[in-house]
Design a protein around this motif. Structure first.
Motif, PDB file in Angstrom:
ATOM      1  N   MET A 238       0.216  -6.156 -11.782  1.00 28.00           N
ATOM      2  CA  MET A 238       0.532  -4.875 -12.489  1.00 28.00           C
ATOM      3  C   MET A 238       2.025  -5.117 -12.910  1.00 28.00           C
ATOM      4  O   MET A 238       2.434  -4.256 -14.195  1.00 28.00           O
ATOM      5  N   LEU A 239       2.968  -5.679 -12.173  1.00 25.00           N
ATOM      6  CA  LEU A 239       4.222  -5.631 -12.388  1.00 25.00           C
ATOM      7  C   LEU A 239       4.723  -7.393 -12.383  1.00 25.00           C
ATOM      8  O   LEU A 239       4.773  -7.680 -11.240  1.00 25.00           O
ATOM      9  N   HIS A 240       4.743  -7.626 -13.534  1.00 26.04           N
ATOM     10  CA  HIS A 240       5.649  -9.093 -13.598  1.00 26.04           C
ATOM     11  C   HIS A 240       6.927  -9.185 -13.257  1.00 26.04           C
ATOM     12  O   HIS A 240       7.557 -10.213 -12.736  1.00 26.04           O
ATOM     13  N   SER A 241       7.548  -7.962 -13.728  1.00 28.96           N
ATOM     14  CA  SER A 241       9.098  -8.119 -13.534  1.00 28.96           C
ATOM     15  C   SER A 241       9.338  -6.546 -13.661  1.00 28.96           C
ATOM     16  O   SER A 241       8.818  -5.721 -13.643  1.00 28.96           O
ATOM     17  N   PRO A 242      10.456  -6.500 -12.604  1.00 29.57           N
ATOM     18  CA  PRO A 242      11.277  -5.121 -12.714  1.00 29.57           C
ATOM     19  C   PRO A 242      11.501  -4.378 -13.799  1.00 29.57           C
ATOM     20  O   PRO A 242      11.786  -3.019 -13.565  1.00 29.57           O
ATOM     21  N   VAL A 243      11.614  -4.912 -15.108  1.00 27.86           N
ATOM     22  CA  VAL A 243      11.916  -4.147 -16.083  1.00 27.86           C
ATOM     23  C   VAL A 243      10.564  -3.442 -16.443  1.00 27.86           C
ATOM     24  O   VAL A 243      10.867  -2.269 -17.301  1.00 27.86           O
ATOM     25  N   GLN A 244       9.508  -3.826 -15.905  1.00 25.72           N
ATOM     26  CA  GLN A 244       8.381  -2.856 -16.195  1.00 25.72           C
ATOM     27  C   GLN A 244       8.233  -1.566 -15.526  1.00 25.72           C
ATOM     28  O   GLN A 244       7.771  -0.772 -15.684  1.00 25.72           O
ATOM     29  N   VAL A 245       9.187  -1.509 -14.271  1.00 24.31           N
ATOM     30  CA  VAL A 245       9.497  -0.142 -13.795  1.00 24.31           C
ATOM     31  C   VAL A 245      10.149   0.672 -14.637  1.00 24.31           C
ATOM     32  O   VAL A 245       9.829   1.761 -14.711  1.00 24.31           O
ATOM     33  N   LEU A 246      11.177   0.250 -15.142  1.00 25.57           N
ATOM     34  CA  LEU A 246      11.913   1.059 -16.170  1.00 25.57           C
ATOM     35  C   LEU A 246      11.275   1.583 -17.356  1.00 25.57           C
ATOM     36  O   LEU A 246      11.564   2.538 -17.798  1.00 25.57           O
ATOM     37  N   GLU A 247      10.346   0.766 -17.847  1.00 31.42           N
ATOM     38  CA  GLU A 247       9.653   1.008 -18.859  1.00 31.42           C
ATOM     39  C   GLU A 247       8.051   0.504 -18.756  1.00 31.42           C
ATOM     40  O   GLU A 247       7.656  -0.592 -18.890  1.00 31.42           O
ATOM     41  N   PRO A 248       7.349   1.487 -18.037  1.00 28.61           N
ATOM     42  CA  PRO A 248       5.865   1.158 -17.743  1.00 28.61           C
ATOM     43  C   PRO A 248       5.172   0.793 -18.692  1.00 28.61           C
ATOM     44  O   PRO A 248       3.945   0.186 -18.527  1.00 28.61           O
ATOM     45  N   ARG A 249       5.466   1.171 -20.132  1.00 31.83           N
ATOM     46  CA  ARG A 249       4.360   0.932 -21.333  1.00 31.83           C
ATOM     47  C   ARG A 249       4.636  -0.804 -21.804  1.00 31.83           C
ATOM     48  O   ARG A 249       3.795  -1.105 -22.648  1.00 31.83           O
ATOM     49  N   TRP A 250       5.588  -1.485 -21.088  1.00 29.29           N
ATOM     50  CA  TRP A 250       5.825  -2.894 -21.317  1.00 29.29           C
ATOM     51  C   TRP A 250       4.540  -3.647 -20.772  1.00 29.29           C
ATOM     52  O   TRP A 250       4.786  -3.548 -19.296  1.00 29.29           O
ATOM     53  N   GLY A 296      13.696  10.220 -15.635  1.00 31.30           N
ATOM     54  CA  GLY A 296      13.271  10.495 -17.136  1.00 31.30           C
ATOM     55  C   GLY A 296      12.082  10.295 -17.290  1.00 31.30           C
ATOM     56  O   GLY A 296      11.106  10.469 -16.426  1.00 31.30           O
ATOM     57  N   ASP A 297      11.832   9.467 -18.387  1.00 31.54           N
ATOM     58  CA  ASP A 297      10.400   9.129 -18.856  1.00 31.54           C
ATOM     59  C   ASP A 297       9.716   7.891 -18.033  1.00 31.54           C
ATOM     60  O   ASP A 297       8.518   7.481 -18.274  1.00 31.54           O
ATOM     61  N   GLY A 298      10.590   7.408 -17.250  1.00 37.15           N
ATOM     62  CA  GLY A 298      10.248   6.227 -16.723  1.00 37.15           C
ATOM     63  C   GLY A 298      10.510   6.241 -15.052  1.00 37.15           C
ATOM     64  O   GLY A 298      10.458   7.288 -14.763  1.00 37.15           O
TER      65      GLY A 298
END
Length: 319
Positions: A238-250, A296-298
């Motif tokens: 579900m999460l390959h990278s922590p950047v997907q925590v910041l932007e879950p739509r990625w 915020g939104d993420g």
């Protein structure tokens, strides 16, 4: 207790790393991502998760070993040795000392009671089997292998008609490679009578519950841990990278249903933030897991797990 272990409630969690290193580029693995976000968060993304100089995405291939209610449970089993993997040439013919690493964590193959495959991708099911006596046979002779039924239906080579057309050549090669994965890592477990196909939800014991979390693949799942006051969720890919925590739509380039994968990711991050679950992905290097909070939104990382960041040296793709 091994160095790479933590305890949550009555469950001990040990990290066993099969392989570690760079794979492709960050923007290839997370194609939706914005380079500016990587750069803005470089201070903590590098060097564990990303190498800015060459934009390399860094990951672990690893197994989470759980000891719960007297049982030994493996969450995902990596790539495996000596596999034909056209979808990822970097891991074709891999040779590592994975079984020795398990033994170093006090786990012999015959000790394993349950194997959880969060989904059927090559780097989550490989050590389900090993090559012995001229055949692929289950690596863990006493284990029950828990395999999502929907993934089994989807990836079974006899069910090609269930798949949509590949989006591009990269995806076509991946899908052709998945037939090899099924034949060397899933079918032998079934023939041995050790596979249990589940859907919806499946309780392993009083601490551990498997839940469907589709999107990355049709049968992708998460394993939730509830023990005493402690909470965790093993989220697979579900999460390959922590950047997907910041932007879950990625999404990652490996996600099958892009809309559903993003919705599932956001829903589980929201639950993790609310319940203060430790989020444990399959491939994060560094501390390997984190608590998250809304931002915020993420979402944002609020605390890292207590796993050390300097994992043991890992064999490269060919030794």
């Amino acid at each position: 207790m091994p160095e790479h272990s933590i305890v949550l409630g009555d469950v001990r969690i040990t990290r066993v790393i099969e392989w570690s290193g760079p794979i492709r580029t960050a923007r290839f693995i997370i194609p939706d991502s914005d380079e500016e976000v990587w750069r803005r968060n470089q201070e903590w993304l590098a060097p564990d998760f990303w190498t800015p100089a060459d934009d390399a995405y860094r990951c672990h291939i690893q197994t989470w070993v759980l000891r719960s209610e007297g049982k030994v449970i493996l969450v995902d089993t990596g790539v495996g040795n000596n596999r034909e993997r056209p979808q990822v040439p970097q891991f074709a013919g891999l040779k590592t000392d994975y079984l020795a690493r398990l033994r170093a964590a006090d786990v012999a193959p015959e000790d394993v009671d349950v194997v959880v495959n969060t989904h059927i991708h090559y780097d989550h099911v490989g050590w389900n089997t090993e090559w012995r006596d001229e055949a692929w046979v289950p690596t863990f002779p006493n284990a029950t292998y828990l395999i999502p039924r929907l993934d089994h239906l989807y990836f079974d080579p006899d069910g090609d008609h269930r798949r949509r057309a590949p989006r591009d050549e990269h995806e076509r090669i991946r899908w052709e490679g998945s037939k090899l994965v099924f034949n060397d890592s899933i079918a032998p477990v079934q023939r041995a009578g050790q596979a249990v196909l589940w859907e919806g939800a499946h309780r392993i014991d009083g601490n551990l519950l498997l839940e469907a979390a589709p999107g990355h693949t049709p049968g992708s799942s998460v394993l939730t841990l509830r023990s005493g006051a402690d909470r965790a969720v093993f989220v697979g890919d579900m999460l390959h990278s922590p950047v997907q925590v910041l932007e879950p739509r990625w999404n990652s380039c490996f996600c099958d249903d892009l809309r559903l994968a993003a919705e599932t990711r956001r829903a589980h991050l929201a639950r993790a933030a609310e319940l203060r679950e430790l989020v444990i992905p399959a491939h994060w290097p560094g501390h390997g897991a984190a608590e998250v909070r809304t931002d915020g939104d993420g979402f944002a990382i609020s605390a890292w797990a207590d796993f050390p960041t300097d994992g043991p040296p890992c064999a490269g793709p060919n030794g």
